[in-house]
Design a protein around this motif. Structure first.
Motif, short mmCIF file in Angstrom:
data_model
loop_
_atom_site.label_atom_id
_atom_site.label_comp_id
_atom_site.label_asym_id
_atom_site.label_seq_id
_atom_site.Cartn_x
_atom_site.Cartn_y
_atom_site.Cartn_z
N PRO A 125 -9.99 65.36 -0.68
CA PRO A 125 -8.88 64.69 0.02
C PRO A 125 -7.81 65.65 0.51
O PRO A 125 -7.25 65.45 1.59
N ALA A 126 -7.53 66.71 -0.25
CA ALA A 126 -6.53 67.68 0.19
C ALA A 126 -6.99 68.40 1.45
O ALA A 126 -6.20 68.61 2.39
N LEU A 127 -8.26 68.77 1.50
CA LEU A 127 -8.80 69.43 2.69
C LEU A 127 -8.75 68.47 3.88
O LEU A 127 -8.33 68.85 4.97
N MET A 128 -9.19 67.24 3.70
CA MET A 128 -9.21 66.29 4.80
C MET A 128 -7.79 66.00 5.31
O MET A 128 -7.56 65.93 6.52
N ARG A 442 -31.79 70.37 3.62
CA ARG A 442 -30.43 70.91 3.49
C ARG A 442 -29.48 70.24 4.48
O ARG A 442 -28.33 69.96 4.15
N THR A 443 -29.96 69.96 5.67
CA THR A 443 -29.12 69.30 6.66
C THR A 443 -28.68 67.92 6.17
O THR A 443 -27.52 67.53 6.32
N ARG A 444 -29.61 67.18 5.57
CA ARG A 444 -29.25 65.87 5.01
C ARG A 444 -28.23 66.01 3.89
O ARG A 444 -27.30 65.20 3.76
N GLU A 445 -28.38 67.03 3.07
CA GLU A 445 -27.43 67.25 1.98
C GLU A 445 -26.04 67.60 2.50
O GLU A 445 -25.02 67.17 1.94
N ILE A 446 -25.98 68.39 3.57
CA ILE A 446 -24.69 68.72 4.19
C ILE A 446 -24.03 67.45 4.71
O ILE A 446 -22.83 67.22 4.51
N LEU A 447 -24.80 66.61 5.39
CA LEU A 447 -24.26 65.34 5.88
C LEU A 447 -23.71 64.51 4.73
O LEU A 447 -22.59 63.98 4.81
N GLN A 448 -24.47 64.39 3.66
CA GLN A 448 -24.03 63.60 2.51
C GLN A 448 -22.78 64.18 1.88
O GLN A 448 -21.87 63.44 1.47
N ALA A 449 -22.68 65.50 1.81
CA ALA A 449 -21.51 66.14 1.21
C ALA A 449 -20.26 65.89 2.05
O ALA A 449 -19.17 65.66 1.51
N VAL A 450 -20.41 65.93 3.37
CA VAL A 450 -19.26 65.64 4.23
C VAL A 450 -18.85 64.18 4.10
O VAL A 450 -17.66 63.86 3.99
N ARG A 451 -19.82 63.28 4.09
CA ARG A 451 -19.51 61.85 3.96
C ARG A 451 -18.84 61.53 2.62
O ARG A 451 -18.08 60.56 2.53
N ALA A 452 -19.10 62.35 1.60
CA ALA A 452 -18.53 62.09 0.28
C ALA A 452 -17.24 62.88 0.02
O ALA A 452 -16.66 62.76 -1.06
N LEU A 453 -16.80 63.65 1.00
CA LEU A 453 -15.70 64.57 0.76
C LEU A 453 -14.40 63.86 0.41
O LEU A 453 -13.58 64.38 -0.35
N GLY A 455 -13.85 61.67 -1.58
CA GLY A 455 -13.74 61.40 -3.01
C GLY A 455 -14.13 62.59 -3.88
O GLY A 455 -14.22 62.45 -5.10
N ALA A 456 -14.32 63.75 -3.26
CA ALA A 456 -14.81 64.92 -4.00
C ALA A 456 -13.67 65.65 -4.69
O ALA A 456 -12.60 65.84 -4.11
N ASP A 457 -13.88 66.08 -5.94
CA ASP A 457 -12.84 66.81 -6.65
C ASP A 457 -12.90 68.31 -6.39
O ASP A 457 -12.10 69.08 -6.92
N SER A 458 -13.86 68.73 -5.55
CA SER A 458 -13.99 70.14 -5.19
C SER A 458 -14.74 70.24 -3.87
O SER A 458 -15.61 69.41 -3.58
N VAL A 459 -14.45 71.29 -3.08
CA VAL A 459 -15.22 71.55 -1.87
C VAL A 459 -16.34 72.55 -2.14
O VAL A 459 -17.11 72.88 -1.24
N GLU A 460 -16.43 73.02 -3.38
CA GLU A 460 -17.42 74.04 -3.71
C GLU A 460 -18.86 73.58 -3.45
O GLU A 460 -19.66 74.35 -2.91
N PRO A 461 -19.25 72.34 -3.80
CA PRO A 461 -20.63 71.93 -3.50
C PRO A 461 -20.96 71.98 -2.00
O PRO A 461 -22.07 72.39 -1.62
N LEU A 462 -20.02 71.56 -1.15
CA LEU A 462 -20.26 71.64 0.29
C LEU A 462 -20.42 73.10 0.71
O LEU A 462 -21.35 73.45 1.46
N CYS A 463 -19.54 73.97 0.23
CA CYS A 463 -19.62 75.38 0.62
C CYS A 463 -20.91 76.03 0.15
O CYS A 463 -21.47 76.89 0.83
N ALA A 464 -21.40 75.60 -1.03
CA ALA A 464 -22.68 76.13 -1.51
C ALA A 464 -23.81 75.77 -0.55
O ALA A 464 -24.71 76.58 -0.29
N LEU A 465 -23.78 74.55 -0.01
CA LEU A 465 -24.81 74.13 0.95
C LEU A 465 -24.72 74.92 2.25
O LEU A 465 -25.73 75.11 2.94
N LEU A 466 -23.53 75.37 2.60
CA LEU A 466 -23.35 76.12 3.84
C LEU A 466 -23.71 77.59 3.68
O LEU A 466 -23.68 78.35 4.65
#
Length: 481
Positions: A125-128, A442-453, A455-466
């Motif tokens: 939420p802070a990033l968004m 991986r592309t599907r996982e990136i999409l899911q991570a962005v859609r869940a951002l 409510g995410a308590d960290s952006v680290e999982p998204l960055c790991a996918l990237l």
């Protein structure tokens, strides 16, 4: 002692510190769209020569606990990641656009804000919220500042906007935000010379155009970190005798209107107002591609094309024909995708436009040259000159060998505010550009991570996918402990 305040500096710092980051569902959706579009464009261009050079540079800034380089997973300083991850975003003129009195690409700030959020452990939420705040500032500045009056380029605006957003991510005080803005503005004014259309020794447009926006964002991150450490900038960076506004000759009415836009009580909604692109060509070529592909869909064989007439918005004609060194004889990818005649010719001949369309071997092929030099004319049309608001319109008329005329009508292209992308369109753009690089899973996982951002308590999982594993990207180097 001069005690005259810099009103714009004060307003920007107050907005950065005090604007509410609460995003309603429509703003959350718009931020997700900006993120998906940014990732689609940047990840799809990781092998561009400018991106390769940027990663090579960033290895001087390797740190074990830094921000992730997209495509390799290496960790570098947040400043270096802001630069490097933003370079491929501008590789193909494929990211978002907003045009007011000036125009530019607000999403340039997204890679820098992601890097800073990862490095400092911010949540989703802070990033968004920071992205929404940055877009709000960028759009307000684009609406009221005429950068060309001072010979300045759009990165000056996205840098100011990103500094406001980054200061909020770092929880800087209002005073610190003001110092960061001053450090951003005065030392780092970006000249419009990068858009001069002068060709380099290879007969191409300058590679720095790919660095220009992300270098501005790197400076924003640097300015915020300096201000956090106690550094101070110029006292009146905007309204001083030699400040930014003195170079732009801003009217008092526009000045007052801009200050009004920076009211922290205003909701963040400007991220919903940008334009996106379906094809990897600047916005002034999108309507022409749409018209050409519409015509091509009714032409059984492009060999039957006898002549082509393109009618274009006068601003489109100026930007993609009259300003170009030789739009009828492109010699490289960038001279081709900045040539309206070549853009239309490629759409008609190939029946598609994608990141492979403007390869040098293809645009110099005899069948392309025959259309460009023997069959195609381009004319400016006052009737189509509605500018950005109308979609930079163009009409394509194709005469076949039997005299039949096939027309591609002028209209706003997909992604324009008058013909907006759906959620599915953003997801498809991500799929088309990222699957060849990262694979379908991986592309599907990136999409899911962005859609869940949200409510995410960290952006680290998204960055790991990237990170590591991008096809065709050079292997990562060992991190420095």
């Amino acid at each position: 002692m001069n005690t005259t305040p810099d009103r714009l500096l004060q307003a920007l710092a107050a907005f950065s510190r005090n604007a509410s980051l609460a995003c309603d569902a429509s703003v959350e959706r718009a931020v997700e769209a900006a993120l998906l579009d940014t990732l689609a464009v940047a990840l799809g261009a990781l092998t561009h020569p400018a991106a390769v050079a940027a990663r090579r540079y960033a290895r001087h800034a390797a740190v074990a606990q830094g921000a992730t380089l997209w495509g390799t997973g290496e960790r570098v300083t947040a400043e270096a990641a802001a630069l490097v991850n933003g370079v491929p975003l501008r590789a193909y003129d494929y990211n978002d656009l907003y045009i007011g009195k000036s125009g530019g690409h607000p999403s340039d700030m997204v890679p820098g804000l992601v890097a800073l959020a990862q490095w400092r452990g911010a949540d989703g939420p802070a990033l968004m919220g920071a992205i929404a705040l940055g877009y709000e500032v960028a759009v307000a500045l684009f609406d009221h500042l005429r950068l060309r009056n001072g010979g300045l380029d759009y990165p000056n605006i996205v840098a100011i906007a990103c500094t406001c957003a980054a200061a909020r991510l770092l929880d800087l005080s209002e005073t610190q935000a003001a110092e960061a803005l001053a450090i951003t503005v005065i030392p780092h004014l970006a000249s419009l010379e990068v858009e001069s259309n002068d060709l380099n020794r290879r007969g191409d447009l300058t590679m720095w155009k790919r660095f220009n926006g992300s270098d501005a964002i790197r400076q924003s991150v640097y300015a915020c970190l300096l201000a956090e450490a106690g550094a101070e900038g110029a006292v009146r960076p905007f309204e001083g005798r030699y400040g930014l506004l003195a170079q732009l000759e801003l009217s008092e009415a526009d000045h007052a209107a801009l200050l009004g836009r920076l009211d922290p009580a205003r909701p963040l909604e400007a991220v919903k107002r940008v334009t996106y692109k379906l094809w990897p060509v600047g916005s002034r070529g999108q309507s022409a591609i749409q018209a050409a592909l519409q015509a091509r869909s009714r032409i059984p064989d492009p060999a039957r094309i006898a002549s082509v007439r393109v009618l274009a918005d006068e601003g489109v004609y100026d930007h993609l024909v009259s300003q170009r060194a030789d739009p009828w004889h492109p010699v490289s990818r960038e001279t081709a995708d900045h040539s309206l005649p070549c853009i239309v010719a490629m759409a008609l001949l190939d029946g598609r436009v994608d990141t492979g369309t403007f390869a040098q071997a293809r645009v110099t092929h005899p069948d392309v040259r025959t259309v460009l030099n023997d069959k195609l004319v381009v004319e400016p049309s006052a009737d189509l000159s509605g500018g950005s608001a109308a979609g930079f319109l163009a009409r394509v008329e194709v005469t076949l060998d039997d005299g039949e005329v096939v027309v591609g009508e002028a209209g706003p292209p997909p992604g324009h505010i008058l013909k907006p992308f759906s959620d599915g369109d953003f997801e498809e753009k991500l799929r088309v550009n990222v699957e060849p690089v990262m694979g379908a899973a991986r592309t599907r996982e990136i999409l899911q991570a962005v859609r869940a951002l949200h409510g995410a308590d960290s952006v680290e999982p998204l960055c790991a996918l990237l990170g590591a594993g991008a096809q065709g990207v050079e292997p990562a180097q060992p991190a420095t402990e």
